[in-house]
Write a protein that holds these residues in place. Structure first.
Motif: not given
Length: 487
Positions: A404-408
């Motif tokens: 899961v990549f957090l790109a926020m």
């Protein structure tokens, strides 16, 4: 401008690119610049609109109609000089800028806008191919010394401008190579790093000194990349230099405070992308995050999330999904309503074309795993009413998730760096400094200036270049009492 009737005779042409099934097998750029004949036709589409809104739609105020006309007439070197007069690095913007200038194009009111970005790409590539891009060292030296913290587009633009008027400029970068997020945040398939390297060579020939692996500050958070081998305190910079520009990035990522966030396999995008870039550059990378054979979920629908999608596909991910908290935007904007401003509409990147399950109005509720490693993502659908988000009843669902990549996005510059300099911050945690009037770009600490993401927050490369150029003029005026540098 161009051919008087060109906008009625010729259609907008999209740059040619390699097919998705082929380009996902490598990390090289896959978009070709226009041919001479194609560029001539696209330049001919620029109409004599009277008020070129594209100039103000462009953050660096590129003189777009002029170089469109020059390309149409085959005056490529003159077009390059005109382009360089407002933009130090058109090879960056010609590849990765979203082109707000095209949204402001007058032709775009009721037709396809002029392909401004593709023409810019053509001009600068033509310049490099013909050896027209050469160092421009100053004939005289001022004896003034300037330190620039950060070697991204803002720092590079400020450094080049200041060196060209005779100042001694030293750029400090905490990473092992110059370029900031251009180097380690943007994948090579969008912009190969040779474009940075040859600008660095040009700037070194102009007198700029680059010092990599040097952290300016005292403390640094663990969730931001730091490959520095040396630390210099801000007090030392202020002692050794006549002026200091802080021009680093807005590197503090936005986190996702949900149950299961601590599980292995959950990473910030900037834990993933820089290591891939380092590996592709030939470095031996320890603990590289690899998506091959895994189910990948990217949370965040912006450019950084798109880069995670493209990189995951190239690494051989089994599946890639991307969520966005906001509702799906319309496929086409209401042009009479929004022109000449940047419209909200559905944007499909080249990475999305390569394979990605996209979804909107989705909120992550929790992450679950086995043996301390993420295994699934539990989400729910949301709806927005009066600007407030509400969960849709009985809409919860789950997806398989190995990564899961957090790109926020990014919330601010690294606070510890700004606190080390002692500069005043605004309500968003950025450096407080104005962009006009007396003392523009100057912080609350007299010798310290700020430009780019550290001053304005997370933004575009083209805005960083603009601020770097304007800040350079402000510093030159501060040191010399006047400046010949353009704003």
């Amino acid at each position: 401008m161009g051919k008087v009737t060109g906008f009625m005779e010729f259609q907008r042409l999209k740059e040619a690119s390699e097919a998705p099934q082929l380009r996902t097998k490598h990390y090289k750029e896959f978009t070709l610049h226009l041919t001479d004949a194609e560029a001539k036709v696209q330049g001919a589409r620029c109409m004599d609109c009277g008020i070129p809104f594209c100039n103000t739609g462009c953050p660096v105020n590129n003189i777009i109609p002029d170089w469109n006309d020059m390309v149409y007439r085959g005056s490529y070197r003159e077009a390059l000089e005109t382009l360089h007069s407002t933009n130090n690095f058109p090879e960056f913007t010609g590849r990765i800028c979203p082109a707000p200038c095209e949204s402001a194009c007058t032709l775009g009111i009721n037709s396809d806008a002029v392909g401004i970005k593709s023409i810019e790409h053509f001009i600068i590539d033509k310049g490099w191919e013909n050896g027209w891009v050469v160092p421009q060292p100053s004939a005289t030296k001022t004896g003034k010394k300037i330190a620039i913290v950060g070697s991204g587009p803002a720092g590079m633009a400020a450094a080049q401008q200041l060196a060209r008027v005779g100042h001694d400029v030293t750029v400090f970068e905490k990473s092992d190579r110059v370029g900031g997020l251009l180097r380690y945040g943007i994948p090579d398939f969008k912009m190969e790093k040779i474009h940075i390297d040859r600008r660095v060579e040009q700037m070194q020939a102009e007198g700029v000194t680059f010092r990599t692996g040097v952290l300016i500050g005292k403390d640094f958070p663990a969730n931001v990349n730091n490959w520095a081998k040396e630390t210099i305190f801000p007090e030392q910079l202020e002692k050794d230099f006549d002026a200091v520009i802080v021009a680093g990035g807005a590197e503090q990522p936005r986190d996702l405070p949900v149950p299961g966030r601590e599980l292995k396999g959950v990473h910030f995008a900037m834990d993933f992308l820089p290591l891939q870039n380092k590996s592709y550059a030939g470095d031996k990378v320890k603990d590289q995050i690899l998506a091959g054979g895994k189910h990948v979920i990217v949370i965040g629908g912006g450019d950084t999330g798109s880069d995670c999608v493209g990189t995951s596909n190239r690494q051989g991910a089994t599946s890639v999904a991307q969520f966005e908290l906001m509702p799906q935007p319309p496929e086409e904007e209401n042009k009479p309503m929004v022109w000449p401003y940047w419209p909200t509409k559905l944007r499909t990147s080249s990475s999305h074309e390569e394979g990605c399950d996209r979804d909107w109005a989705v909120a992550t509720k929790r992450l679950e795993g086995k043996n301390g490693k993420v295994d699934k993502l539990i989400a729910a659908r949301v709806e927005w009413k009066d600007g407030r988000m509400q969960e849709v009843p009985d809409s919860e669902f789950e997806l398989k998730a190995d990564l899961v990549f957090l790109a926020m996005g990014f919330v601010s510059p690294v606070a510890q760096v700004l606190e080390a300099f002692g500069v005043e911050k605004d309500s968003r945690g950025n450096v407080k400094a104005t962009t006009d009037g007396a003392g523009c770009y100057q912080t609350s600490v007299p010798k310290v200036f700020a430009a780019g993401d550290m001053r304005r927050g997370q933004s575009l490369v083209v805005w960083a270049i603009r601020e770097g150029r304007q800040c350079a003029r402000a510093v030159d005026e501060f040191l010399m009492g006047e400046s010949v540098l353009p704003r």
